[in-house]
Design a protein around this motif. Structure first.
Motif, PDB file in Angstrom:
ATOM      1  N   VAL A 707       6.392 -54.049  30.308  1.00 21.76           N
ATOM      2  CA  VAL A 707       5.454 -54.490  31.334  1.00 21.76           C
ATOM      3  C   VAL A 707       5.796 -55.917  31.747  1.00 21.76           C
ATOM      4  CG1 VAL A 707       3.031 -55.014  31.840  1.00 21.76           C
ATOM      5  CG2 VAL A 707       3.628 -52.970  30.509  1.00 21.76           C
ATOM      6  N   ASP A 708       6.019 -56.085  33.048  1.00 15.97           N
ATOM      7  CA  ASP A 708       6.233 -57.429  33.594  1.00 15.97           C
ATOM      8  C   ASP A 708       4.875 -58.114  33.677  1.00 15.97           C
ATOM      9  OD1 ASP A 708       6.837 -59.702  34.955  1.00 15.97           O
ATOM     10  OD2 ASP A 708       7.729 -58.723  36.701  1.00 15.97           O
ATOM     11  N   GLU A 709       4.700 -59.216  32.900  1.00 18.71           N
ATOM     12  CA  GLU A 709       3.385 -59.844  32.792  1.00 18.71           C
ATOM     13  C   GLU A 709       3.121 -60.869  33.886  1.00 18.71           C
ATOM     14  OE1 GLU A 709       1.992 -60.860  28.830  1.00 18.71           O
ATOM     15  OE2 GLU A 709       3.721 -59.789  28.001  1.00 18.71           O
ATOM     16  N   ASP A 710       4.055 -61.067  34.826  1.00 18.26           N
ATOM     17  CA  ASP A 710       3.780 -61.951  35.955  1.00 18.26           C
ATOM     18  C   ASP A 710       2.691 -61.327  36.812  1.00 18.26           C
ATOM     19  OD1 ASP A 710       5.641 -63.764  35.164  1.00 18.26           O
ATOM     20  OD2 ASP A 710       7.233 -63.029  36.482  1.00 18.26           O
ATOM     21  N   GLY A 711       1.647 -62.113  37.094  1.00 17.98           N
ATOM     22  CA  GLY A 711       0.551 -61.595  37.895  1.00 17.98           C
ATOM     23  C   GLY A 711      -0.346 -60.631  37.159  1.00 17.98           C
ATOM     24  N   VAL A 712      -0.228 -60.571  35.839  1.00 15.92           N
ATOM     25  CA  VAL A 712      -1.021 -59.646  35.032  1.00 15.92           C
ATOM     26  C   VAL A 712      -1.879 -60.432  34.057  1.00 15.92           C
ATOM     27  CG1 VAL A 712      -0.897 -57.875  33.234  1.00 15.92           C
ATOM     28  CG2 VAL A 712       0.609 -57.735  35.212  1.00 15.92           C
ATOM     29  N   ILE A 713      -3.138 -60.077  33.955  1.00 15.31           N
ATOM     30  CA  ILE A 713      -3.998 -60.617  32.904  1.00 15.31           C
ATOM     31  C   ILE A 713      -4.200 -59.512  31.879  1.00 15.31           C
ATOM     32  CG2 ILE A 713      -6.350 -61.347  32.348  1.00 15.31           C
ATOM     33  CD1 ILE A 713      -6.355 -62.998  34.858  1.00 15.31           C
ATOM     34  N   VAL A 714      -3.850 -59.809  30.641  1.00 15.24           N
ATOM     35  CA  VAL A 714      -3.897 -58.810  29.569  1.00 15.24           C
ATOM     36  C   VAL A 714      -5.219 -58.948  28.829  1.00 15.24           C
ATOM     37  CG1 VAL A 714      -2.782 -57.963  27.486  1.00 15.24           C
ATOM     38  CG2 VAL A 714      -1.391 -58.901  29.342  1.00 15.24           C
ATOM     39  N   LEU A 715      -5.993 -57.881  28.835  1.00 19.51           N
ATOM     40  CA  LEU A 715      -7.236 -57.850  28.070  1.00 19.51           C
ATOM     41  C   LEU A 715      -6.920 -57.461  26.631  1.00 19.51           C
ATOM     42  CD1 LEU A 715      -9.431 -55.894  30.644  1.00 19.51           C
ATOM     43  CD2 LEU A 715      -9.207 -58.360  30.402  1.00 19.51           C
ATOM     44  N   THR A 716      -7.616 -58.070  25.699  1.00 18.72           N
ATOM     45  CA  THR A 716      -7.437 -57.742  24.283  1.00 18.72           C
ATOM     46  C   THR A 716      -8.632 -56.927  23.825  1.00 18.72           C
ATOM     47  OG1 THR A 716      -6.216 -59.799  23.942  1.00 18.72           O
ATOM     48  CG2 THR A 716      -7.056 -58.694  21.980  1.00 18.72           C
ATOM     49  N   SER A 717      -8.365 -55.808  23.201  1.00 17.46           N
ATOM     50  CA  SER A 717      -9.441 -54.917  22.780  1.00 17.46           C
ATOM     51  C   SER A 717     -10.263 -55.559  21.665  1.00 17.46           C
ATOM     52  CB  SER A 717      -8.872 -53.582  22.306  1.00 17.46           C
ATOM     53  OG  SER A 717      -8.065 -53.771  21.166  1.00 17.46           O
ATOM     54  N   ILE A 718     -11.500 -55.141  21.542  1.00 21.76           N
ATOM     55  CA  ILE A 718     -12.405 -55.734  20.555  1.00 21.76           C
ATOM     56  C   ILE A 718     -11.876 -55.591  19.128  1.00 21.76           C
ATOM     57  CG2 ILE A 718     -14.691 -55.444  19.504  1.00 21.76           C
ATOM     58  CD1 ILE A 718     -15.828 -55.185  22.317  1.00 21.76           C
ATOM     59  N   PRO A 719     -11.328 -54.427  18.719  1.00 19.59           N
ATOM     60  CA  PRO A 719     -10.811 -54.371  17.341  1.00 19.59           C
ATOM     61  C   PRO A 719      -9.654 -55.325  17.079  1.00 19.59           C
ATOM     62  CG  PRO A 719     -10.341 -52.329  18.528  1.00 19.59           C
ATOM     63  CD  PRO A 719     -11.306 -53.092  19.355  1.00 19.59           C
ATOM     64  N   ILE A 720      -8.830 -55.581  18.081  1.00 22.63           N
ATOM     65  CA  ILE A 720      -7.733 -56.542  17.902  1.00 22.63           C
ATOM     66  C   ILE A 720      -8.289 -57.969  17.857  1.00 22.63           C
ATOM     67  CG2 ILE A 720      -5.621 -57.474  18.905  1.00 22.63           C
ATOM     68  CD1 ILE A 720      -5.318 -54.727  17.623  1.00 22.63           C
ATOM     69  N   ILE A 721      -9.279 -58.255  18.701  1.00 19.72           N
ATOM     70  CA  ILE A 721      -9.959 -59.559  18.621  1.00 19.72           C
ATOM     71  C   ILE A 721     -10.501 -59.779  17.210  1.00 19.72           C
ATOM     72  CG2 ILE A 721     -12.029 -60.812  19.347  1.00 19.72           C
ATOM     73  CD1 ILE A 721     -10.023 -60.998  21.513  1.00 19.72           C
ATOM     74  N   THR A 722     -11.124 -58.741  16.660  1.00 20.47           N
ATOM     75  CA  THR A 722     -11.685 -58.837  15.309  1.00 20.47           C
ATOM     76  C   THR A 722     -10.588 -59.106  14.286  1.00 20.47           C
ATOM     77  OG1 THR A 722     -13.476 -57.347  15.931  1.00 20.47           O
ATOM     78  CG2 THR A 722     -13.063 -57.626  13.576  1.00 20.47           C
ATOM     79  N   ALA A 723      -9.458 -58.426  14.417  1.00 21.56           N
ATOM     80  CA  ALA A 723      -8.349 -58.627  13.473  1.00 21.56           C
ATOM     81  C   ALA A 723      -7.792 -60.044  13.571  1.00 21.56           C
ATOM     82  CB  ALA A 723      -7.253 -57.604  13.730  1.00 21.56           C
ATOM     83  N   ILE A 724      -7.693 -60.547  14.805  1.00 24.65           N
ATOM     84  CA  ILE A 724      -7.210 -61.919  14.993  1.00 24.65           C
ATOM     85  C   ILE A 724      -8.143 -62.897  14.286  1.00 24.65           C
ATOM     86  CG2 ILE A 724      -6.904 -63.752  16.719  1.00 24.65           C
ATOM     87  CD1 ILE A 724      -5.970 -61.489  18.654  1.00 24.65           C
ATOM     88  N   GLY A 725      -9.444 -62.685  14.461  1.00 26.82           N
ATOM     89  CA  GLY A 725     -10.414 -63.562  13.822  1.00 26.82           C
ATOM     90  C   GLY A 725     -10.373 -63.486  12.308  1.00 26.82           C
ATOM     91  N   GLU A 726     -10.206 -62.274  11.792  1.00 25.77           N
ATOM     92  CA  GLU A 726     -10.179 -62.115  10.334  1.00 25.77           C
ATOM     93  C   GLU A 726      -8.976 -62.794   9.698  1.00 25.77           C
ATOM     94  OE1 GLU A 726     -10.437 -57.900   9.996  1.00 25.77           O
ATOM     95  OE2 GLU A 726     -12.643 -57.882   9.985  1.00 25.77           O
ATOM     96  N   ASN A 727      -7.912 -62.987  10.462  1.00 28.10           N
ATOM     97  CA  ASN A 727      -6.717 -63.649   9.930  1.00 28.10           C
ATOM     98  C   ASN A 727      -6.839 -65.172   9.926  1.00 28.10           C
ATOM     99  OD1 ASN A 727      -5.267 -61.295   9.396  1.00 28.10           O
ATOM    100  ND2 ASN A 727      -4.492 -61.158  11.494  1.00 28.10           N
ATOM    101  N   LEU A 728      -7.934 -65.715  10.482  1.00 25.44           N
ATOM    102  CA  LEU A 728      -8.140 -67.161  10.504  1.00 25.44           C
ATOM    103  C   LEU A 728      -8.763 -67.641   9.198  1.00 25.44           C
ATOM    104  CD1 LEU A 728      -9.702 -67.530  14.078  1.00 25.44           C
ATOM    105  CD2 LEU A 728      -7.368 -68.124  13.439  1.00 25.44           C
ATOM    106  N   GLU A 729      -8.650 -68.952   8.962  1.00 25.62           N
ATOM    107  CA  GLU A 729      -9.408 -69.576   7.882  1.00 25.62           C
ATOM    108  C   GLU A 729     -10.871 -69.663   8.296  1.00 25.62           C
ATOM    109  OE1 GLU A 729      -8.118 -70.504   5.005  1.00 25.62           O
ATOM    110  OE2 GLU A 729      -6.005 -70.153   5.496  1.00 25.62           O
TER     111      GLU A 729
END
Length: 855
Positions: A707-729
Motif C-alpha cells: 500500500v502506497d501510504e502517500d495521501g493515506v491516513i492509516v487507522l489503528t484498530s482498537i485491539p492493536i491500540i491496546t497492545a501498543i499500550g500494554e507494551n509501555l511502562e
C-alpha cells in the motif's frame, strides 16, 4: 620529461616508464620500458620512534580529526525571539563534515526537554534532526528521564547512532539498563575511536517517580566501570578514547584553565592516567576549556544552543599517541551567523510534526511588562492554590500552593503577544499537580520558612501561618516534583485533573487577561479554510481582520488581502487573520488543508485475519481483499517475497508473495524491496492453504500488494491500540500519534470529553479528553459535541495509565483530536457504516449524518 639522472623520486601509486634517448646520428631512441608502479604490499605499519612516519613505507600514520560536541540543547529547535534554533547549526556541522570526513559529532545529554516543539513530540523531533546531521553518539542526561525510560527506548528507534550511559542500572536486578549502551567503537580512516558515555551524580534532579526502578552508579563505582570499559576498548583496538559525561565544573572560564585535581569533583583524575584521552561534559551549563594535571582536556559549551565545543586532534593510529592541535568554543554568533544558510530539515520536521506541535503557536493574550523568573514562579504558586481551592476547597482547608518551582530558559516573559509555546518553554515539566497532607513541623521547615521555595497562601493560610502546630496535619497544593522529594514528607491525597500542569494554569490566566492592565487583546477568529475541486483555497472574511497571512507547505509567510488562493495538487496551506494589535490580536493558524484527496484505511488485526482464514474451507480463499499491517520478521523467498509479518500484539501472518501497489511488479523486481524490520501495509486476499503432503494448514495472505501510504491516513484498530499500550511502562505514553475509529458508548465527563468507544466486535477503548481537530478547543466548548451513538475518528497518543491509589491499569488515548473529514467525503463507503445505522458524525463544521434514510 627529459633527465640526465638515473633515478626519479615517485609518490606512492605513481606509474613510470623510461626510455633511453639516442643521438639520432648513430643511435635511435630505445623503446619504453615496461610500466612499473610504486606500491607496497599490505603490511602492518610500525612507528618505533613515534615520529608519525611508518618505519617500513615511510608514510604518515597520523590522522587529524575534528570533534564537535553539543550539550544541554534543551529542545531549542526553532528560532524564537529569545533563543537560536538549529537551522544554521545544521548547515555549519554538515559543512564541517564535508571539509573533513574525519569528523565526529557528539551529544552530552539534556537534548530534549525544554523547547515547545521538542516537548510536544517528547524529543522525537530533536532525535530526527540529530540523525539527519549525523551525530555519532548521544549520552543520556538527567532530563532525558523526565518522560521515563520508555520514551528513551522509543526515541532510540528513530536514530542510527547509539545512546550511551555506562552507569544506569535497574534497581531490582542490579543489571545495566538495556535501553542504553556503555560505549561504542567507531573507525574512520585508519583510526579506531572508543567513546564511553556516563551520567553524573544527577539522580536527585529527576522527578523521583520517573526513575524509581533505576539507580546511577557514581563516585568510585563509576570510575571502576569506566576504567574497565576503557581497557576493554583498548584491547579491541581503540587508538583514542573519548569520555562524554553529563556532569561538569560549576564555573565558566575564558581561555584554557589548568584545573587542580581537588576541583575535579565530578571526575576521578586517575582516569587521565592512560584510560581517557579527552572529556566532553554537560549538565552545569558552564562554558569552559579545562586542562587537568595529566594534560587531558575537559570541555563544556554552556546550554540552550548558545555554544558548542570543538577540538582538532591528531592521532597516531599505530602508537595511539595524540596531540590536541586546537580546542575552542564556538558561540551561536558564529555558527548561526547570518551568512550561514538555513538547512531545510527544520522546516521539513516542523511540517512532519505539525499536528502535534501546532498548539505551541496558539495565542494566549498580551503581557504588558517584563516578568522575571521569580515573578513567574510566584504566579505558578498562586495558580496552584487557586486551582486547589476551586477543586478541593469544600473538603479541605488548604494552606498554600507552591514549592520548588523552577522556570527554565529563557526564564522570563517579555512584553507583547504570548503564545502557549512561550509558556511551555518556561514551564516545561509535566509535573502533576497534587493535593497533599503534611505535618506542621515539615510545613514550617520545608515550605513556610524555606526561602528557596515559592509559595502563595490562601486566606486561611494567611490567618494561621504564624501559629502552625508542629504535630498537626495541614493541606497544601504542590506537584510531583515536590511530593517525590522524600525530605518534604508529603502524603499524596489526590491528583488534579490529568494532563493539566503549571503551564496550563498560567496559560488560562493569560487568556483571562491576567498579564495586561488594560483590556486583553481579543484574539481574532481562526479562518476556516476550504478547498474547491479545482484547487482554490478559500475562507470567509474574519470580522475585524486587517488582512491575512498564509503559508504554503509550511514555507515562508505571505500577506494578502484576498480571501482565496490557487493551489497546485498536493500543496498544503494554513491561514491566519491579522489583527490591529490595538484591540485585536492575530488569530491562530487554521487547520492545514491539502489540495487532493485523503484516503482512510483500517488494517485488519492479524488475529482477525487468522480467524477469517480458519473459517474457510481447505485451500479456499476470500473474495474480499483485506489490509494488514505488521513488521517483517523474516523473508523466506527473495524472489517472490514470501515473508512473515508480526503486529504489536505478537500475532504472526505468513504472506505468500509481495508485489507493488499495482500488483504487477514482483518482489524481486521492486526498486525498494521491503526488508526485515520494515513495517509495511499489504492488501490482498486470505487463503487457508493445506499442504497436500503433510496436511499442515497455513493461514496466509497471497500476492499482497504494498500500500502506497502517500495521501493515506492509516487507522489503528482498537485491539492493536491496546497492545501498543500494554507494551509501555506504567504511566508512559507513545511519542507517535495514532488514528482510531469507534462508536461512543458512554461519556464520563462532559467537560473534558472522557468517553468510551467501541468497534464492531465490541472491543472498547477509553478516551481521556476530546478536542477539536487543532487540539485547542476542549469538548465542553465544541459547537457540535459528539454524543453517545456517534461514530468518530480521533487522533492522539496512547498512554498506559496506572492509578496511583488503586494500581489499576487503563490503556487510553489522551486528548484525542477529532479528525477533520472534509477532505475524505468521497471515501465514506470504506468505513463499513452498515454496522452503525444511526448518528454517524464527523465533526469540524462539515457534516452530521443523523438521518436514517441517508444511512
Amino acid at each position: 620529461q627529459g633527465t640526465l639522472s638515473l633515478s626519479v623520486e615517485l609518490q606512492l601509486g605513481d606509474s613510470i616508464v623510461v626510455k633511453a634517448v639516442g643521438d639520432n646520428e648513430y643511435y635511435l631512441d630505445s623503446i619504453y620500458s615496461d610500466p612499473i608502479i610504486y606500491e607496497f604490499s599490505e603490511h602492518e605499519h610500525t612507528d618505533a620512534d613515534d615520529n608519525g612516519i611508518c618505519d617500513g613505507c615511510h608514510l604518515s600514520v597520523i590522522e587529524t580529526f575534528d570533534i564537535f560536541s553539543s550539550n544541554d540543547l534543551h529542545g531549542k529547535f526553532n528560532n524564537t525571539e529569545t533563543y537560536v534554533g538549529v537551522d544554521e547549526l545544521t548547515t555549519y556541522l554538515l559543512n564541517a563534515k564535508e571539509e573533513n570526513p574525519l569528523t565526529l559529532i557528539l551529544s552530552v545529554g539534556d537534548m530534549w526537554q525544554g523547547g515547545s516543539e521538542s516537548n510536544l513530540t517528547r524529543g522525537a523531533i530533536i532525535m530526527e534532526w540529530m540523525n539527519y546531521v549525523g551525530f555519532d553518539t548521544m549520552t543520556l542526561g538527567n532530563h532525558e528521564f523526565d518522560w521515563t525510560h520508555s520514551i528513551i527506548s522509543q526515541n532510540a528507534g528513530l536514530v542510527s547512532f547509539p545512546i550511551l550511559a555506562i552507569n544506569v542500572y535497574y534497581r531490582d536486578t542490579d543489571t545495566p539498563a538495556d535501553f542504553c549502551s556503555p560505549s561504542v567503537l567507531i573507525t574512520k580512516g585508519n583510526t579506531t575511536i572508543g567513546i564511553i558515555g556516563a551520567i553524573g551524580n544527577c539522580y536527585g534532579s529527576i522527578e523521583g517517580s520517573k526513575v524509581s526502578d533505576l539507580y546511577f552508579k557514581t563516585g568510585s563505582e563509576l570510575t571502576d566501570l569506566v576504567k574497565a570499559e576503557a581497557t576493554r576498548l583498548r584491547n579491541l583496538g581503540a587508538d583514542y578514547i573519548i569520555y562524554t559525561i553529563h556532569d561538569g565544573f560549576d564555573a565558566s572560564y575564558s581561555g584554557i584553565y589548568g584545573i587542580p585535581d581537588d576541583d575535579l569533583t565530578w571526575y576521578d583524575p586517575s582516569l587521565s592516567d592512560g584510560y581517557i584521552d579527552i572529556v566532553f561534559e554537560g549538565h552545569t551549563h558552564q562554558v569552559y576549556i579545562l586542562k587537568d594535571s595529566r594534560n587531558v582536556f575537559h570541555l563544556q559549551g554552556g546550554g540552550d544552543n548558545t555554544v558548542i565545543t570543538h577540538v582538532e586532534v591528531s592521532i597516531n593510529f599505530v602508537t595511539g599517541s595524540s596531540v590536541v592541535n586546537s580546542a575552542n568554543l564556538i558561540s551561536s554568533e558564529e555558527f548561526a551567523d547570518e551568512s550561514i544558510p538555513d538547512d531545510p530539515i527544520v522546516e521539513d520536521l516542523l511540517e512532519k510534526y505539525y499536528d502535534q506541535i501546532s498548539i505551541s503557536q496558539q495565542v494566549l493574550g498580551q503581557n504588558d511588562v517584563y516578568r522575571g523568573s521569580s515573578e513567574l514562579a510566584n504566579l505558578a504558586a498562586q495558580m496552584y492554590v487557586e486551582a486547589g481551592i476551586e477543586k478541593w476547597g469544600d473538603t479541605y482547608d488548604i494552606v498554600l500552593g507552591g514549592g520548588s518551582i523552577n522556570p527554565r530558559s529563557p526564564y522570563c516573559l517579555y512584553p507583547g503577544t504570548i503564545t502557549y509555546g512561550d509558556v511551555q518553554t518556561i514551564f516545561t515539566f509535566d509535573n502533576d499537580i497534587q493535593l497533599c497532607s503534611i505535618l506542621g513541623i515539615d510545613l514550617l521547615d520545608h515550605f513556610i520558612n524555606n526561602e528557596s521555595y515559592y509559595v502563595s497562601y490562601s486566606d486561611y493560610g494567611n490567618s494561621i501561618k504564624d501559629s502552625i502546630i508542629v504535630d498537626e496535619t495541614y493541606y497544601i497544593i504542590t506537584d510531583t516534583w515536590n511530593s517525590s522529594f522524600t525530605l518534604n514528607n508529603l502524603t499524596i491525597i489526590e491528583n488534579y485533573d490529568y494532563g493539566i500542569y503549571a503551564r496550563d494554569l498560567i496559560a488560562e490566566y493569560i487568556r483571562n487577561g491576567g498579564m495586561t492592565s488594560g483590556p486583553n487583546l481579543i484574539v481574532l477568529d481562526t479562518p476556516v479554510v476550504n478547498i474547491s475541486e479545482d484547487g482554490v483555497a478559500y475562507w470567509a472574511a474574519v470580522p475585524h481582520a486587517e488582512g491575512y497571512v498564509y503559508a504554503i507547505d509550511d514555507g515562508e509567510e505571505h500577506s494578502t488581502d484576498e480571501l482565496s488562493m490557487l493551489l497546485t495538487l498536493g500543496q498544503r496551506i494554513v491561514v491566519k487573520a491579522v489583527g490591529d494589535n490595538i484591540t485585536y490580536a492575530d488569530s491562530n493558524y487554521s487547520v492545514s488543508k491539502v489540495y487532493g484527496t485523503v484516503e482512510y484505511i483500517e488494517p485488519t488485526p492479524i488475529s482477525d485475519i487468522l480467524e477469517i482464514g480458519n473459517n474457510l474451507a481447505a485451500n479456499a480463499q476470500t473474495t474480499e481483499e483485506y489490509y494488514v499491517r505488521g513488521r517483517i520478521t523474516s523473508i523466506d523467498s527473495t524472489i517472490y517475497g514470501n515473508l512473515y509479518l508480526e503486529d504489536e500484539a505478537g500475532n504472526v501472518l505468513y504472506v505468500y508473495g509481495v508485489y507493488d501497489s499495482t500488483g504487477s511488479i514482483r518482489y524481486d523486481s521492486l526498486e525498494n524491496k521491503p526488508q526485515v524490520g520494515d513495517v509495511i501495509i499489504l492488501q490482498g486476499v486470505i487463503k487457508k492453504y493445506k499442504n497436500a503432503n503433510s496436511s499442515i494448514i497455513t493461514i496466509e495472505m497471497i500476492n499482497g500488494k504494498i500500500v502506497d501510504e502517500d495521501g493515506v491516513i492509516v487507522l489503528t484498530s482498537i485491539p492493536i491500540i491496546t497492545a501498543i499500550g500494554e507494551n509501555l511502562e506504567a504511566n508512559a505514553q507513545t511519542t507517535e500519534e495514532y488514528y482510531v475509529r469507534g462508536r461512543i458508548t458512554s461519556i464520563d465527563s462532559t467537560t473534558y470529553g472522557n468517553v468510551y468507544i467501541e468497534n464492531e466486535k465490541g472491543q472498547t477503548l477509553y478516551i481521556y479528553g476530546i478536542y477539536d481537530s487543532t487540539g485547542t478547543i476542549r469538548y465542553d466548548s465544541l459547537e457540535n459535541k459528539p454524543q453517545v451513538g456517534d461514530v468518530i475518528i480521533l487522533q492522539g497518543v496512547i498512554k498506559k495509565y496506572k492509578n496511583a491509589n488503586s494500581g489499576i491499569i487503563t490503556i487510553e488515548m489522551i486528548n484525542g483530536k477529532i479528525v477533520d473529514e472534509n477532505e475524505a467525503i468521497q471515501n465514506l463507503s470504506s468505513f463499513a457504516f452498515d454496522y452503525y445505522p444511526l448518528n454517524t458524525i464527523f465533526v469540524n463544521d462539515f457534516v452530521i449524518m443523523n438521518q436514517e434514510v441517508y444511512c
